[in-house]
Design a protein around this motif. Sequence first.
Motif, PDB file in Angstrom:
ATOM      1  N   ALA A   1     -54.794   5.327 -30.034  1.00  0.00           N
ATOM      2  CA  ALA A   1     -54.945   4.729 -28.710  1.00  0.00           C
ATOM      3  C   ALA A   1     -56.381   4.897 -28.221  1.00  0.00           C
ATOM      4  O   ALA A   1     -56.810   6.011 -27.937  1.00  0.00           O
TER       5      ALA A   1
ATOM      6  N   VAL B   1     -58.479   4.308 -25.258  1.00  0.00           N
ATOM      7  CA  VAL B   1     -58.321   4.031 -23.826  1.00  0.00           C
ATOM      8  C   VAL B   1     -59.698   3.938 -23.178  1.00  0.00           C
ATOM      9  O   VAL B   1     -60.498   4.874 -23.271  1.00  0.00           O
TER      10      VAL B   1
ATOM     11  N   ASP C   1     -45.717   0.847 -27.966  1.00  0.00           N
ATOM     12  CA  ASP C   1     -45.053   1.792 -27.059  1.00  0.00           C
ATOM     13  C   ASP C   1     -45.427   3.230 -27.419  1.00  0.00           C
ATOM     14  O   ASP C   1     -45.612   4.078 -26.540  1.00  0.00           O
TER      15      ASP C   1
ATOM     16  N   GLU D   1     -48.871   4.108 -25.965  1.00  0.00           N
ATOM     17  CA  GLU D   1     -48.795   4.425 -24.534  1.00  0.00           C
ATOM     18  C   GLU D   1     -48.132   5.779 -24.307  1.00  0.00           C
ATOM     19  O   GLU D   1     -48.598   6.579 -23.480  1.00  0.00           O
ATOM     20  N   ARG D   2     -47.064   6.064 -25.045  1.00  0.00           N
ATOM     21  CA  ARG D   2     -46.361   7.351 -24.925  1.00  0.00           C
ATOM     22  C   ARG D   2     -47.267   8.518 -25.297  1.00  0.00           C
ATOM     23  O   ARG D   2     -47.337   9.529 -24.592  1.00  0.00           O
TER      24      ARG D   2
ATOM     25  N   TRP E   1     -49.799   9.469 -22.666  1.00  0.00           N
ATOM     26  CA  TRP E   1     -49.202  10.260 -21.587  1.00  0.00           C
ATOM     27  C   TRP E   1     -48.924  11.685 -22.051  1.00  0.00           C
ATOM     28  O   TRP E   1     -49.266  12.654 -21.369  1.00  0.00           O
TER      29      TRP E   1
ATOM     30  N   ARG F   1     -51.818   7.446 -17.771  1.00  0.00           N
ATOM     31  CA  ARG F   1     -51.028   6.236 -17.973  1.00  0.00           C
ATOM     32  C   ARG F   1     -51.992   5.118 -18.357  1.00  0.00           C
ATOM     33  O   ARG F   1     -53.005   4.908 -17.687  1.00  0.00           O
ATOM     34  N   ALA F   2     -51.664   4.426 -19.427  1.00  0.00           N
ATOM     35  CA  ALA F   2     -52.482   3.320 -19.908  1.00  0.00           C
ATOM     36  C   ALA F   2     -51.568   2.288 -20.539  1.00  0.00           C
ATOM     37  O   ALA F   2     -50.476   2.623 -21.014  1.00  0.00           O
ATOM     38  N   VAL F   3     -52.014   1.029 -20.549  1.00  0.00           N
ATOM     39  CA  VAL F   3     -51.218  -0.042 -21.143  1.00  0.00           C
ATOM     40  C   VAL F   3     -52.027  -0.715 -22.251  1.00  0.00           C
ATOM     41  O   VAL F   3     -53.243  -0.870 -22.157  1.00  0.00           O
ATOM     42  N   VAL F   4     -51.318  -1.107 -23.282  1.00  0.00           N
ATOM     43  CA  VAL F   4     -51.944  -1.767 -24.424  1.00  0.00           C
ATOM     44  C   VAL F   4     -52.477  -3.128 -23.993  1.00  0.00           C
ATOM     45  O   VAL F   4     -51.769  -3.905 -23.350  1.00  0.00           O
TER      46      VAL F   4
ATOM     47  N   LEU G   1     -56.418   0.184 -25.123  1.00  0.00           N
ATOM     48  CA  LEU G   1     -55.596   0.321 -23.930  1.00  0.00           C
ATOM     49  C   LEU G   1     -56.452   0.321 -22.678  1.00  0.00           C
ATOM     50  O   LEU G   1     -57.603   0.782 -22.699  1.00  0.00           O
TER      51      LEU G   1
END
Length: 159
Positions: free
Chosen positions: A26, A28, A60, A63-64, A67, A73-76, A105
């Motif tokens: 990830a 970010v 998913d 993102e998990r 965290w 908190r971040a979104v792809v 992300l």
Amino acid sequence: MPTPDFVLRLREHIGTDPLWLIGTTAVVVHDDRLLLVKRADTGEWAPVAGIVEPGEHSADAAEREVWEEARVRAVVERLAAVGVTQEYAYPNGDRSRYTDHTYRLRYVSGNPKVGDDESTDAGWFPLDDLPPIPERYLARIHRALAPGPETILVRDAEG
């Protein structure tokens, strides 16, 4: 570093023989800064990475893992690259290779801090002033930061 239960159950059957697993990295980004964690197992700074659980989508999982490891908190935004890692040999003798899915992300909320025992530090770093990072992770970061929506297929053993 905690090993997922499903891997422990597999190891009961195959011992230390090589396992092929799905991994996720990830990358970010927030305001020209990059989220990095200091890995507990190696002491290296790296983007958040982890193992995809059975039945879980790798996006998913990315993102998990962000965290769980960094309390952010971040979104792809996009799948940046798919590659295969070298074989890793762990101190207990276990061996694994990963099909890595590297995602870019977008930050949503939270202040980086250690979220579990997989890292010892977490923080934002300016893109033009990163701490020393192993080449395998730098390559993933560069792929995630590359312009365009294309996914890069990596065919070397560094994923």
